[in-house]
Design a protein around this motif. Structure first.
Motif, PDB file in Angstrom:
ATOM      1  N   ARG A 152       3.477 -13.224  -5.722  1.00  0.00           N
ATOM      2  CA  ARG A 152       2.158 -12.590  -5.636  1.00  0.00           C
ATOM      3  C   ARG A 152       2.114 -11.275  -6.435  1.00  0.00           C
ATOM      4  O   ARG A 152       1.247 -11.070  -7.277  1.00  0.00           O
ATOM      5  CB  ARG A 152       1.825 -12.311  -4.160  1.00  0.00           C
ATOM      6  N   MET A 209       1.578  -6.585  16.167  1.00  0.00           N
ATOM      7  CA  MET A 209       2.359  -6.743  14.921  1.00  0.00           C
ATOM      8  C   MET A 209       1.676  -7.733  13.980  1.00  0.00           C
ATOM      9  O   MET A 209       1.669  -7.573  12.767  1.00  0.00           O
ATOM     10  CB  MET A 209       3.769  -7.271  15.244  1.00  0.00           C
ATOM     11  N   VAL A 236      -1.159  -5.953  12.335  1.00  0.00           N
ATOM     12  CA  VAL A 236      -0.648  -5.057  11.280  1.00  0.00           C
ATOM     13  C   VAL A 236      -0.292  -5.883  10.036  1.00  0.00           C
ATOM     14  O   VAL A 236      -0.591  -5.486   8.914  1.00  0.00           O
ATOM     15  CB  VAL A 236       0.613  -4.294  11.771  1.00  0.00           C
ATOM     16  N   GLY A 237       0.328  -7.042  10.282  1.00  0.00           N
ATOM     17  CA  GLY A 237       0.701  -7.905   9.157  1.00  0.00           C
ATOM     18  C   GLY A 237      -0.515  -8.319   8.345  1.00  0.00           C
ATOM     19  O   GLY A 237      -0.500  -8.285   7.112  1.00  0.00           O
ATOM     20  N   ALA A 263      -1.236  -7.524   4.554  1.00  0.00           N
ATOM     21  CA  ALA A 263      -1.458  -8.549   3.523  1.00  0.00           C
ATOM     22  C   ALA A 263      -2.683  -8.197   2.675  1.00  0.00           C
ATOM     23  O   ALA A 263      -2.693  -8.388   1.457  1.00  0.00           O
ATOM     24  CB  ALA A 263      -1.624  -9.918   4.177  1.00  0.00           C
ATOM     25  N   ALA A 322      -3.808  -5.094   2.236  1.00  0.00           N
ATOM     26  CA  ALA A 322      -3.413  -3.931   1.416  1.00  0.00           C
ATOM     27  C   ALA A 322      -2.622  -4.406   0.197  1.00  0.00           C
ATOM     28  O   ALA A 322      -2.835  -3.924  -0.927  1.00  0.00           O
ATOM     29  CB  ALA A 322      -2.573  -2.966   2.250  1.00  0.00           C
ATOM     30  N   ASP A 372      -3.409  -3.943  -3.753  1.00  0.00           N
ATOM     31  CA  ASP A 372      -2.463  -3.335  -4.700  1.00  0.00           C
ATOM     32  C   ASP A 372      -2.175  -4.257  -5.875  1.00  0.00           C
ATOM     33  O   ASP A 372      -1.958  -3.807  -6.998  1.00  0.00           O
ATOM     34  CB  ASP A 372      -1.137  -3.017  -3.986  1.00  0.00           C
ATOM     35  N   HIS A 398      -4.767  -0.120   6.772  1.00  0.00           N
ATOM     36  CA  HIS A 398      -3.405  -0.528   7.134  1.00  0.00           C
ATOM     37  C   HIS A 398      -2.527   0.606   7.680  1.00  0.00           C
ATOM     38  O   HIS A 398      -1.938   0.456   8.763  1.00  0.00           O
ATOM     39  CB  HIS A 398      -2.740  -1.239   5.952  1.00  0.00           C
ATOM     40  N   PRO A 399      -2.428   1.759   6.990  1.00  0.00           N
ATOM     41  CA  PRO A 399      -1.542   2.804   7.528  1.00  0.00           C
ATOM     42  C   PRO A 399      -1.942   3.252   8.938  1.00  0.00           C
ATOM     43  O   PRO A 399      -1.075   3.521   9.761  1.00  0.00           O
ATOM     44  CB  PRO A 399      -1.699   3.950   6.524  1.00  0.00           C
ATOM     45  N   ALA A 420      -1.174   0.368  11.408  1.00  0.00           N
ATOM     46  CA  ALA A 420       0.288   0.236  11.507  1.00  0.00           C
ATOM     47  C   ALA A 420       0.893   1.379  12.320  1.00  0.00           C
ATOM     48  O   ALA A 420       1.800   1.162  13.121  1.00  0.00           O
ATOM     49  CB  ALA A 420       0.896   0.196  10.107  1.00  0.00           C
ATOM     50  N   SER A 421       0.386   2.599  12.120  1.00  0.00           N
ATOM     51  CA  SER A 421       0.951   3.738  12.870  1.00  0.00           C
ATOM     52  C   SER A 421       0.674   3.571  14.357  1.00  0.00           C
ATOM     53  O   SER A 421       1.545   3.831  15.195  1.00  0.00           O
ATOM     54  CB  SER A 421       0.364   5.060  12.367  1.00  0.00           C
ATOM     55  N   VAL A 448       5.285   4.951   4.344  1.00  0.00           N
ATOM     56  CA  VAL A 448       4.858   6.216   3.736  1.00  0.00           C
ATOM     57  C   VAL A 448       5.417   6.307   2.307  1.00  0.00           C
ATOM     58  O   VAL A 448       4.694   6.653   1.356  1.00  0.00           O
ATOM     59  CB  VAL A 448       5.313   7.427   4.602  1.00  0.00           C
ATOM     60  N   ASN A 465       6.275   3.826   0.398  1.00  0.00           N
ATOM     61  CA  ASN A 465       5.560   2.805  -0.366  1.00  0.00           C
ATOM     62  C   ASN A 465       4.229   3.374  -0.891  1.00  0.00           C
ATOM     63  O   ASN A 465       3.893   3.244  -2.075  1.00  0.00           O
ATOM     64  CB  ASN A 465       5.299   1.625   0.596  1.00  0.00           C
ATOM     65  N   LEU A 466       3.523   4.041   0.026  1.00  0.00           N
ATOM     66  CA  LEU A 466       2.210   4.603  -0.324  1.00  0.00           C
ATOM     67  C   LEU A 466       2.356   5.721  -1.366  1.00  0.00           C
ATOM     68  O   LEU A 466       1.636   5.754  -2.370  1.00  0.00           O
ATOM     69  CB  LEU A 466       1.584   5.161   0.966  1.00  0.00           C
ATOM     70  N   GLN A 520       7.590  -2.915  -2.327  1.00  0.00           N
ATOM     71  CA  GLN A 520       6.794  -3.903  -1.572  1.00  0.00           C
ATOM     72  C   GLN A 520       7.730  -4.908  -0.898  1.00  0.00           C
ATOM     73  O   GLN A 520       7.533  -5.282   0.258  1.00  0.00           O
ATOM     74  CB  GLN A 520       5.847  -4.664  -2.512  1.00  0.00           C
TER      75      GLN A 520
HETATM   76  C1  HEM Z   1       4.908  -1.062  12.042  1.00  0.00           C
HETATM   77  C2  HEM Z   1       4.688  -0.601  10.826  1.00  0.00           C
HETATM   78  C3  HEM Z   1       4.304  -1.441   9.631  1.00  0.00           C
HETATM   79  C4  HEM Z   1       4.375  -2.799   9.443  1.00  0.00           C
HETATM   80  C5  HEM Z   1       4.876  -3.876  10.423  1.00  0.00           C
HETATM   81  C6  HEM Z   1       3.872  -3.083   8.108  1.00  0.00           C
HETATM   82  C7  HEM Z   1       3.769  -4.354   7.549  1.00  0.00           C
HETATM   83  C8  HEM Z   1       3.276  -4.626   6.307  1.00  0.00           C
HETATM   84  C9  HEM Z   1       3.143  -5.954   5.736  1.00  0.00           C
HETATM   85  C10 HEM Z   1       3.534  -7.255   6.419  1.00  0.00           C
HETATM   86  C11 HEM Z   1       2.619  -5.825   4.493  1.00  0.00           C
HETATM   87  C12 HEM Z   1       2.299  -6.967   3.518  1.00  0.00           C
HETATM   88  C13 HEM Z   1       3.453  -7.151   2.573  1.00  0.00           C
HETATM   89  C14 HEM Z   1       3.235  -8.310   1.602  1.00  0.00           C
HETATM   90  O1  HEM Z   1       2.508  -9.259   1.914  1.00  0.00           O
HETATM   91  O2  HEM Z   1       3.838  -8.277   0.524  1.00  0.00           O
HETATM   92  C15 HEM Z   1       2.408  -4.403   4.259  1.00  0.00           C
HETATM   93  C16 HEM Z   1       1.903  -3.853   3.093  1.00  0.00           C
HETATM   94  C17 HEM Z   1       1.753  -2.489   2.868  1.00  0.00           C
HETATM   95  N1  HEM Z   1       2.052  -1.455   3.732  1.00  0.00           N
HETATM   96 FE1  HEM Z   1       2.774  -1.659   5.643  1.00  0.00          FE
HETATM   97  N2  HEM Z   1       3.524  -1.886   7.520  1.00  0.00           N
HETATM   98  C18 HEM Z   1       3.764  -0.865   8.412  1.00  0.00           C
HETATM   99  C19 HEM Z   1       3.527   0.476   8.210  1.00  0.00           C
HETATM  100  C20 HEM Z   1       2.980   1.041   7.079  1.00  0.00           C
HETATM  101  C21 HEM Z   1       2.635   2.425   6.908  1.00  0.00           C
HETATM  102  C22 HEM Z   1       2.764   3.497   8.002  1.00  0.00           C
HETATM  103  C23 HEM Z   1       2.175   2.569   5.623  1.00  0.00           C
HETATM  104  C24 HEM Z   1       1.680   3.796   4.908  1.00  0.00           C
HETATM  105  C25 HEM Z   1       1.635   5.001   5.381  1.00  0.00           C
HETATM  106  C26 HEM Z   1       2.231   1.274   4.986  1.00  0.00           C
HETATM  107  C27 HEM Z   1       1.889   0.999   3.680  1.00  0.00           C
HETATM  108  C28 HEM Z   1       1.758  -0.240   3.122  1.00  0.00           C
HETATM  109  C29 HEM Z   1       1.271  -0.526   1.778  1.00  0.00           C
HETATM  110  C30 HEM Z   1       0.863   0.535   0.748  1.00  0.00           C
HETATM  111  C31 HEM Z   1       1.272  -1.918   1.622  1.00  0.00           C
HETATM  112  C32 HEM Z   1       0.797  -2.720   0.374  1.00  0.00           C
HETATM  113  C33 HEM Z   1       1.874  -2.916  -0.638  1.00  0.00           C
HETATM  114  C34 HEM Z   1       2.961  -3.868  -0.179  1.00  0.00           C
HETATM  115  O3  HEM Z   1       2.789  -5.086  -0.218  1.00  0.00           O
HETATM  116  O4  HEM Z   1       4.026  -3.358   0.222  1.00  0.00           O
HETATM  117  N3  HEM Z   1       2.719   0.361   5.899  1.00  0.00           N
HETATM  118  N4  HEM Z   1       2.824  -3.706   5.383  1.00  0.00           N
END
Ligand code: HEM
Length: 332
Positions: A28, A175, A178-179, A183, A185, A189, A219-220, A223-224, A264, A266-267, A276
């Motif tokens: 992806r 959870m 959040v997922g 997805a 987010a 991106d 998402h953030p 998720a928080s 954080v 990642n962002l 990612q």
């Molecule tokens: C319990 C905490 C968290 C869980 C379980 C979680 C889970 C996920 C999942 C499943 C994705 C999709 C990944 C994909 O399909 O490729 C994602 C994407 C993303 N998350 Fe989180 N996340 C969490 C916390 C956070 C926090 C606190 C931030 C920012 C402050 C964040 C920033 C991002 C960003 C920017 C993406 C989009 C880019 C990527 O695919 O990595 N996440 N997250």
């Protein structure tokens, strides 16, 4: 010996599936989803494409490895049916694993055939991504449960009742939510990459911003809140008499904090592809720990109190123990 082999098959299937999932995220993120055109199961209308592009190789690798994971799940199902009596959780969980592996493949095929890949910006692509993510978590959960159940010689029974069940089921639900926001987010991106965090934030709040850009902001925050929820849930199981439940609760707490920190980073880095993948891996491991905690805390041994509950689950540690326990629980 048989028990060790089954554990190996269950763990290998889980690891292989995890690799396929992470590679799927790479498909992806690298925009390779259309690497085989709108063809499935053929690739660009051929069984073995000639002179493939990088995108074709990336997509083809995903298809081949997911085919291997499917074969492993079938082997796991057969192995659990041969080794455990009817009604044992390992057999049921392996059956669910096969079911969700097939639905995973069908969703993947749907994404390709309906062209919800690469640069497609349609609104229903979001629904496909959300469904894919939910199915992925269910598949991982079923495989994690199988790995957990094959280690139990006492036929484990999960009893969904009481405050513990409410805490754990709501944690699993949050959870999943959040997922789904993650997805979306990730889709934002992929379709609208930004070089810096400042550029990303500016684009998210432009009046004409695409729906995925407007939604990725959620998402953030979601998720928080979910991470806080997970911490509360983990803390409430840290004093359980069962050692395995305490260990899994600690893993969930640690995983939630780590995942927020990774999010954080990642962002701040504007979600580069390696980050990612790391963020998705950590999300999957956190989910597996939560599934393990749910199984462990709600299994009949852990629910009862007193000296009996304090006994760790009998494991296939020594051949002597194996001989004693296998006669009662596994097929001879
Ligand atoms: C319990 C905490 C968290 C869980 C379980 C979680 C889970 C996920 C999942 C499943 C994705 C999709 C990944 C994909 O399909 O490729 C994602 C994407 C993303 N998350 Fe989180 N996340 C969490 C916390 C956070 C926090 C606190 C931030 C920012 C402050 C964040 C920033 C991002 C960003 C920017 C993406 C989009 C880019 C990527 O695919 O990595 N996440 N997250």
């Amino acid at each position: 010996m048989l028990a060790r082999r089954i554990r190996f098959v269950a763990d290998s299937t889980l690891v292989m599936t995890l690799v396929v999932i992470l590679w799927g995220a790479f498909v992806r993120a690298s925009g390779s989803g259309a690497g085989c055109g709108a063809h499935w199961p053929m690739c660009n209308g051929e069984v073995v494409p000639r002179a493939p592009s990088i995108q074709t190789l990336v997509e083809l690798t995903h298809r081949l490895t997911s085919g291997l994971a499917l074969v492993l799940v079938v082997v796991l199902l057969i192995a659990t049916r041969l080794a455990f009596r009817a009604g044992h959780l390992a057999r049921k969980a392996a059956g669910w694993s096969l079911f969700f592996m097939i639905t995973e493949a069908l969703i993947g095929a749907g994404l390709v055939l309906y062209e919800k890949v690469a640069h497609d910006q349609s609104i229903d692509r979001g629904a496909w991504m959300a469904a894919h993510l939910c199915n992925t978590l269910l598949l991982l959960g079923a495989l994690g449960l199988t790995s957990w159940a094959v280690r139990r010689t006492d036929p484990p029974r999960i009893e969904v009742r009481g405050r513990a069940a409410i805490l754990l089921l709501t944690a699993l639900g949050s959870m999943m939510l959040v997922g789904v926001t993650g997805a979306i987010a990730a889709l934002g991106d992929t379709l609208f990459p930004s070089a810096t965090l400042a550029e990303g934030i500016r684009r998210d709040f432009e009046g004409s911003a695409h729906l995925w850009l407007q939604l990725r902001v959620l998402h953030p925050f979601v998720a928080s809140a979910a991470a806080l929820h997970l911490l509360i849930v983990a803390a409430s199981f840290l004093r359980r008499p069962d050692e395995s439940t305490r260990r899994l609760a600690a893993q969930v707490g640690f995983g939630a904090v780590t995942q927020v920190a990774l999010g954080v980073v990642n962002l701040l880095l504007a979600a580069p592809i390696p980050m990612q993948i790391v963020h998705l891996l950590a999300a999957d491991l956190l989910w597996l720990a939560l599934v393990g905690l749910t199984a462990s805390a709600l299994s009949s041994g852990a629910l009862s109190t007193g000296a009996e509950a304090a006994q760790p689950a009998i494991s296939f540690q020594t051949s002597a123990m194996q001989a004693t326990t296998s006669t009662t629980t596994t097929k001879t």
